[in-house]
Motif scaffolding. Structure first.
Motif, PDB file in Angstrom:
ATOM      1  N   SER A  22       0.796  -1.219   0.000  1.00 42.00           N
ATOM      2  CA  SER A  22       0.000   0.000   0.000  1.00 42.00           C
ATOM      3  C   SER A  22       0.834   1.277   0.000  1.00 42.00           C
ATOM      4  O   SER A  22       0.309   2.362  -0.266  1.00 42.00           O
ATOM      5  CB  SER A  22      -0.958   0.007   1.196  1.00 42.00           C
ATOM      6  OG  SER A  22      -0.244  -0.063   2.415  1.00 42.00           O
ATOM      7  N   LYS A  47      -7.252  -0.864   2.004  1.00 36.14           N
ATOM      8  CA  LYS A  47      -7.931  -1.136   0.746  1.00 36.14           C
ATOM      9  C   LYS A  47      -7.917   0.067  -0.191  1.00 36.14           C
ATOM     10  O   LYS A  47      -7.708  -0.078  -1.406  1.00 36.14           O
ATOM     11  CB  LYS A  47      -9.379  -1.556   1.021  1.00 36.14           C
ATOM     12  CG  LYS A  47     -10.178  -1.913  -0.240  1.00 36.14           C
ATOM     13  CD  LYS A  47     -11.579  -2.348   0.103  1.00 36.14           C
ATOM     14  CE  LYS A  47     -12.317  -2.824  -1.150  1.00 36.14           C
ATOM     15  NZ  LYS A  47     -12.427  -1.778  -2.196  1.00 36.14           N
ATOM     16  N   GLU A  48      -8.157   1.263   0.349  1.00 34.95           N
ATOM     17  CA  GLU A  48      -8.223   2.436  -0.510  1.00 34.95           C
ATOM     18  C   GLU A  48      -6.905   2.676  -1.238  1.00 34.95           C
ATOM     19  O   GLU A  48      -6.889   2.984  -2.436  1.00 34.95           O
ATOM     20  CB  GLU A  48      -8.592   3.684   0.317  1.00 34.95           C
ATOM     21  CG  GLU A  48      -9.950   3.618   0.986  1.00 34.95           C
ATOM     22  CD  GLU A  48      -9.958   2.801   2.268  1.00 34.95           C
ATOM     23  OE1 GLU A  48      -8.864   2.357   2.716  1.00 34.95           O
ATOM     24  OE2 GLU A  48     -11.057   2.581   2.822  1.00 34.95           O
ATOM     25  N   LYS A  49      -5.809   2.505  -0.521  1.00 38.62           N
ATOM     26  CA  LYS A  49      -4.502   2.711  -1.146  1.00 38.62           C
ATOM     27  C   LYS A  49      -4.206   1.617  -2.174  1.00 38.62           C
ATOM     28  O   LYS A  49      -3.636   1.887  -3.235  1.00 38.62           O
ATOM     29  CB  LYS A  49      -3.400   2.764  -0.081  1.00 38.62           C
ATOM     30  CG  LYS A  49      -3.388   4.058   0.722  1.00 38.62           C
ATOM     31  CD  LYS A  49      -2.221   4.093   1.677  1.00 38.62           C
ATOM     32  CE  LYS A  49      -2.115   5.450   2.363  1.00 38.62           C
ATOM     33  NZ  LYS A  49      -1.713   6.529   1.449  1.00 38.62           N
ATOM     34  N   LEU A  50      -4.585   0.375  -1.862  1.00 39.39           N
ATOM     35  CA  LEU A  50      -4.386  -0.712  -2.814  1.00 39.39           C
ATOM     36  C   LEU A  50      -5.196  -0.477  -4.082  1.00 39.39           C
ATOM     37  O   LEU A  50      -4.698  -0.679  -5.192  1.00 39.39           O
ATOM     38  CB  LEU A  50      -4.791  -2.051  -2.197  1.00 39.39           C
ATOM     39  CG  LEU A  50      -3.905  -2.657  -1.114  1.00 39.39           C
ATOM     40  CD1 LEU A  50      -4.418  -4.046  -0.769  1.00 39.39           C
ATOM     41  CD2 LEU A  50      -2.450  -2.721  -1.547  1.00 39.39           C
ATOM     42  N   ASP A  51      -6.440  -0.082  -3.906  1.00 34.62           N
ATOM     43  CA  ASP A  51      -7.297   0.165  -5.070  1.00 34.62           C
ATOM     44  C   ASP A  51      -6.716   1.281  -5.949  1.00 34.62           C
ATOM     45  O   ASP A  51      -6.717   1.180  -7.183  1.00 34.62           O
ATOM     46  CB  ASP A  51      -8.712   0.546  -4.627  1.00 34.62           C
ATOM     47  CG  ASP A  51      -9.488  -0.628  -4.063  1.00 34.62           C
ATOM     48  OD1 ASP A  51      -9.090  -1.778  -4.319  1.00 34.62           O
ATOM     49  OD2 ASP A  51     -10.492  -0.388  -3.362  1.00 34.62           O
ATOM     50  N   ALA A  52      -6.211   2.332  -5.308  1.00 40.64           N
ATOM     51  CA  ALA A  52      -5.628   3.446  -6.065  1.00 40.64           C
ATOM     52  C   ALA A  52      -4.386   2.990  -6.816  1.00 40.64           C
ATOM     53  O   ALA A  52      -4.170   3.364  -7.975  1.00 40.64           O
ATOM     54  CB  ALA A  52      -5.290   4.597  -5.119  1.00 40.64           C
ATOM     55  N   ALA A  54      -3.654  -0.125  -7.783  1.00 44.39           N
ATOM     56  CA  ALA A  54      -4.077  -1.026  -8.857  1.00 44.39           C
ATOM     57  C   ALA A  54      -4.606  -0.229 -10.044  1.00 44.39           C
ATOM     58  O   ALA A  54      -4.318  -0.553 -11.209  1.00 44.39           O
ATOM     59  CB  ALA A  54      -5.145  -1.990  -8.344  1.00 44.39           C
ATOM     60  N   GLU A  55      -5.334   0.824  -9.763  1.00 42.75           N
ATOM     61  CA  GLU A  55      -5.863   1.666 -10.840  1.00 42.75           C
ATOM     62  C   GLU A  55      -4.734   2.349 -11.601  1.00 42.75           C
ATOM     63  O   GLU A  55      -4.765   2.454 -12.840  1.00 42.75           O
ATOM     64  CB  GLU A  55      -6.820   2.699 -10.257  1.00 42.75           C
ATOM     65  CG  GLU A  55      -7.511   3.562 -11.300  1.00 42.75           C
ATOM     66  CD  GLU A  55      -8.533   4.517 -10.702  1.00 42.75           C
ATOM     67  OE1 GLU A  55      -8.924   5.471 -11.400  1.00 42.75           O
ATOM     68  OE2 GLU A  55      -8.936   4.310  -9.533  1.00 42.75           O
ATOM     69  N   VAL A  65      -4.058  -6.704  -9.259  1.00 41.45           N
ATOM     70  CA  VAL A  65      -5.251  -7.042  -8.497  1.00 41.45           C
ATOM     71  C   VAL A  65      -5.012  -6.627  -7.051  1.00 41.45           C
ATOM     72  O   VAL A  65      -3.986  -6.992  -6.460  1.00 41.45           O
ATOM     73  CB  VAL A  65      -5.560  -8.550  -8.566  1.00 41.45           C
ATOM     74  CG1 VAL A  65      -6.727  -8.900  -7.655  1.00 41.45           C
ATOM     75  CG2 VAL A  65      -5.851  -8.971  -9.995  1.00 41.45           C
ATOM     76  N   ALA A  66      -5.936  -5.850  -6.492  1.00 37.97           N
ATOM     77  CA  ALA A  66      -5.832  -5.423  -5.100  1.00 37.97           C
ATOM     78  C   ALA A  66      -6.493  -6.462  -4.201  1.00 37.97           C
ATOM     79  O   ALA A  66      -7.668  -6.794  -4.386  1.00 37.97           O
ATOM     80  CB  ALA A  66      -6.506  -4.065  -4.918  1.00 37.97           C
ATOM     81  N   PRO A  68      -6.989  -6.801  -0.308  1.00 38.24           N
ATOM     82  CA  PRO A  68      -6.842  -6.368   1.081  1.00 38.24           C
ATOM     83  C   PRO A  68      -6.686  -7.577   2.005  1.00 38.24           C
ATOM     84  O   PRO A  68      -7.496  -8.506   1.959  1.00 38.24           O
ATOM     85  CB  PRO A  68      -8.159  -5.624   1.368  1.00 38.24           C
ATOM     86  CG  PRO A  68      -8.672  -5.231   0.019  1.00 38.24           C
ATOM     87  CD  PRO A  68      -8.260  -6.338  -0.903  1.00 38.24           C
TER      88      PRO A  68
END
Length: 259
Positions: A22, A47-52, A54-55, A65-66, A68
């Motif tokens: 992250s 999760k928010e940092k992983l999603d960002a 991954a994007e 793939v994120a 968490p």
């Protein structure tokens, strides 16, 4: 495919797992591995940092793939390993990187901090190993390169005041990987450790002892310390060398760091 393109994507076809993805070294390494052609599974709690992240990776044309996950939770990590295999394929590159650094004098008796470091730096590392060694050995049996790379620290071998518990956890990691190499090397799984010196990451922000925090902040201000991207490039190099080559232990220091 041209030779030039092959050179630019030496990790094409690899499936990489990065814990602690992250921020800091983990995020930089995941980004670099994706740039070099690997499909990357991002493991961390935020999760928010992983999603960002991954994007960002997918937006640049990579695959990520994120996932968490709390690496201190064994079942959580095994569930993540199953998802990696289902969504990306068999993992053949694991960067076991999640960790925390909480520096204080032993006489302060900050036992919660001690336990947190043991839980993340030791138990978390072991949980990732337990979840992904079967995939690494399967990849090696299939004739692919297979890498288990773990983040230790120069604190594993250097005597640094107030680093007692943190240093102990990193010494465990460094010696563990030597022992794992004896077993996994026979199965063509490469085992490597990186031992960075001072890196400009979030870790110093976790230090609760004022004197230790000041020491680390002063060092960052005084010398040209490592950046996360420097460590990421080293991890990528370890993974990209020919399959029969194992770069076992690499210490990475800022040129001006004396301790």
């Amino acid at each position: 495919m041209s030779a030039a393109l092959l050179t630019e994507t030496p990790l094409s076809g690899r499936v990489a797992v990065v814990s602690g993805a992250s921020s800091g070294i983990g995020a930089a390494t995941a980004t670099r591995l994706a740039e070099l052609g690997a499909s990357v599974a991002l493991l961390a709690r935020r999760k928010e940092k992983l999603d960002a992240l991954a994007e960002t990776i997918t937006g640049a044309g990579g695959t990520a793939v994120a996932l968490p996950v709390d690496v201190t939770d064994r079942e959580d990590v095994h569930a993540a390993a199953r998802r990696v295999e289902a969504e990306l394929g068999t993992a053949d590159l694991v960067f076991n990187n999640a960790g925390v650094q909480l520096i204080s004098p032993i006489t302060d008796l900050r036992q919660d901090d001690w336990q947190r470091q043991i839980d993340l730096n030791v138990t978390g590392v072991m949980n990732v190993i337990g979840a992904f060694v079967p995939q690494l050995t399967a990849a090696a049996e299939a004739g692919k390169p297979a890498d288990l790379i773990t983040t230790s620290s120069i604190a594993a071998t250097r005597i640094l005041e107030k680093f007692s518990v943190y240093s102990g956890t990193k010494a465990y990691i460094s010696h563990l990987t030597r022992l794992l190499r004896v077993e996994l090397g026979q199965k063509n799984v490469r085992v490597a450790t990186i031992e960075p010196g001072m890196v400009d990451t979030e870790l110093p922000d976790h230090v609760t002892d004022p004197d230790a925090s000041t020491l680390m902040t002063d060092l960052i201000d005084r010398i040209d310390v490592l950046q996360s991207a420097d460590v990421a490039e080293t991890v990528a190099f370890i993974a990209a060398v020919p399959r029969h080559v194992n770069l076992t232990e690499i210490t990475i220091l800022p040129t001006a760091q004396a301790i």
